[in-house]
Design a protein around this motif. Structure first.
Motif, PDB file in Angstrom:
ATOM      1  N   UNK A  46      -4.090  -4.202   2.754  1.00  0.00           N
ATOM      2  CA  UNK A  46      -5.450  -3.771   2.594  1.00  0.00           C
ATOM      3  C   UNK A  46      -5.597  -2.076   2.862  1.00  0.00           C
ATOM      4  N   UNK A  47      -7.021  -1.772   2.415  1.00  0.00           N
ATOM      5  CA  UNK A  47      -7.147  -0.553   2.244  1.00  0.00           C
ATOM      6  C   UNK A  47      -7.787   0.172   3.858  1.00  0.00           C
ATOM      7  N   UNK A  48      -7.298   1.079   4.110  1.00  0.00           N
ATOM      8  CA  UNK A  48      -7.646   1.897   5.468  1.00  0.00           C
ATOM      9  C   UNK A  48      -8.077   3.233   5.212  1.00  0.00           C
ATOM     10  N   UNK A  49      -8.827   3.776   6.414  1.00  0.00           N
ATOM     11  CA  UNK A  49      -8.867   5.201   6.312  1.00  0.00           C
ATOM     12  C   UNK A  49      -8.762   5.653   7.773  1.00  0.00           C
ATOM     13  N   UNK A  50      -8.654   7.124   7.966  1.00  0.00           N
ATOM     14  CA  UNK A  50      -8.123   7.559   9.050  1.00  0.00           C
ATOM     15  C   UNK A  50      -8.587   9.184   9.038  1.00  0.00           C
ATOM     16  N   UNK A  51      -9.211   9.732  10.068  1.00  0.00           N
ATOM     17  CA  UNK A  51      -9.446  11.088   9.987  1.00  0.00           C
ATOM     18  C   UNK A  51      -8.200  12.041   9.743  1.00  0.00           C
ATOM     19  N   UNK A  52      -8.326  12.815   8.887  1.00  0.00           N
ATOM     20  CA  UNK A  52      -7.459  13.676   8.368  1.00  0.00           C
ATOM     21  C   UNK A  52      -6.689  14.710   9.594  1.00  0.00           C
ATOM     22  N   UNK A  60     -10.795  -1.070   5.754  1.00  0.00           N
ATOM     23  CA  UNK A  60     -11.909  -1.251   5.139  1.00  0.00           C
ATOM     24  C   UNK A  60     -11.910  -2.412   4.232  1.00  0.00           C
ATOM     25  N   UNK A  61     -10.711  -3.093   3.982  1.00  0.00           N
ATOM     26  CA  UNK A  61     -10.928  -4.529   3.132  1.00  0.00           C
ATOM     27  C   UNK A  61     -10.226  -5.667   4.258  1.00  0.00           C
ATOM     28  N   UNK A  62     -10.331  -6.778   3.883  1.00  0.00           N
ATOM     29  CA  UNK A  62      -9.491  -7.815   4.556  1.00  0.00           C
ATOM     30  C   UNK A  62      -9.510  -8.885   3.637  1.00  0.00           C
ATOM     31  N   UNK A  63      -8.401  -9.223   3.048  1.00  0.00           N
ATOM     32  CA  UNK A  63      -8.084 -10.162   1.937  1.00  0.00           C
ATOM     33  C   UNK A  63      -6.754 -10.534   1.853  1.00  0.00           C
TER      34      UNK A  63
END
Length: 271
Positions: A46-52, A60-63
């Motif tokens: 899946x795609x993730x984000x995190x503060x730098x 961000x995605x769940x599949x």
């Protein structure tokens, strides 16, 4: 663990997930947002984000299918990524803060995603449309993909191209030809990757960096005067800087075992 000066994966190892107290290990395909405030990456499909600066990662995605290779739009408002949810690797786009992904491509052979163009209207992709013994960089073509409507890709280079990087003004593209698998250290020989430059105005391609060893993962400097890349001249891949005007190359890191791979850089060069 892989050392990475522009995006230390060791940072990910100590970040707690927002959904569970589990550290992120072996994150892949990291990319920095234009303003340097966020890092997007793929992990566990899946795609993730995190503060730098560090903190809790946000999913961000769940599949069940594989989602990978996130790329921020120039304004940081959207993320394009590759997903296998429809079979082949298709390009999708979604809001950077999360939301419903929108599928942009539908060809069964799939795509590889390189970058957004500076105007935010098109994506740079590589694709394979002929029978090949290897679905890899040696047979991929470079093309532009419209983000707003479904239409045929615009081919920029009908020849092998991989690991592409777009100049800040969008007029030139760096790319790699040939090259062994990125995890192979110390390769020397005729198949070593070289960095080439495509001038979109003239259509001319020229080789700008080649060594007896691999030259990989070019990244334009924010002022367009040159680029960063990785070289395995010392066995492991290390980060280097190349100036286009003078032709001078400066080695930045000197790791002996672990390699610098998949470097990422913010738009202003600060992260």
């Amino acid at each position: 663990m892989i050392h990475h000066p522009l995006f230390p994966l060791s940072l990910l190892a100590c970040m707690a997930l927002s959904a569970a107290a589990e550290p992120v290990r072996l994150a892949q395909t990291p990319v920095v947002s234009p303003d340097g405030s966020l890092v997007a990456f793929s992990w566990r499909g899946d795609i993730w984000t995190v503060p730098a600066k560090g903190g809790s990662a946000r999913r961000l995605t769940t599949h069940p299918a594989l989602d990978t290779t996130p790329v921020f739009s120039p304004d940081g408002g959207q993320i394009a990524f590759l997903s296998e949810r429809e079979g082949g690797r298709q390009v999708h786009v979604m809001p950077a803060r999360g939301g419903q992904p929108r599928q942009l491509t539908f060809h069964t052979e799939g795509y590889d995603l390189a970058a957004w163009m500076p105007d935010g209207r098109e994506l740079l992709v590589t694709l394979v449309r002929d029978h090949s013994w290897m679905r890899g960089s040696r047979s991929a073509r470079m093309a532009l993909l419209d983000v707003s409507e479904r239409k045929a890709e615009r081919v920029l280079l009908d020849d092998a191209a991989a690991e592409c990087s777009v100049s800040p003004d969008g007029k030139k593209i760096l790319f790699v030809r040939e090259g062994e698998m990125w995890w192979r250290q110390g390769y020397r020989g005729a198949r070593a990757g070289q960095i080439w430059l495509l001038d979109r105005g003239s259509g001319e391609c020229r080789q700008v960096k080649a060594e007896a060893t691999e030259c990989r993962f070019p990244l334009w400097k924010p002022d367009g005067s040159g680029f960063y890349f990785t070289s395995n001249r010392d066995g492991a891949f290390n980060l280097c800087e190349h100036d286009l005007a003078s032709g001078r190359t400066l080695q930045i890191t000197r790791f002996k075992t672990d390699s610098v791979v998949f470097p990422a850089l913010s738009k202003d060069g600060g992260t």
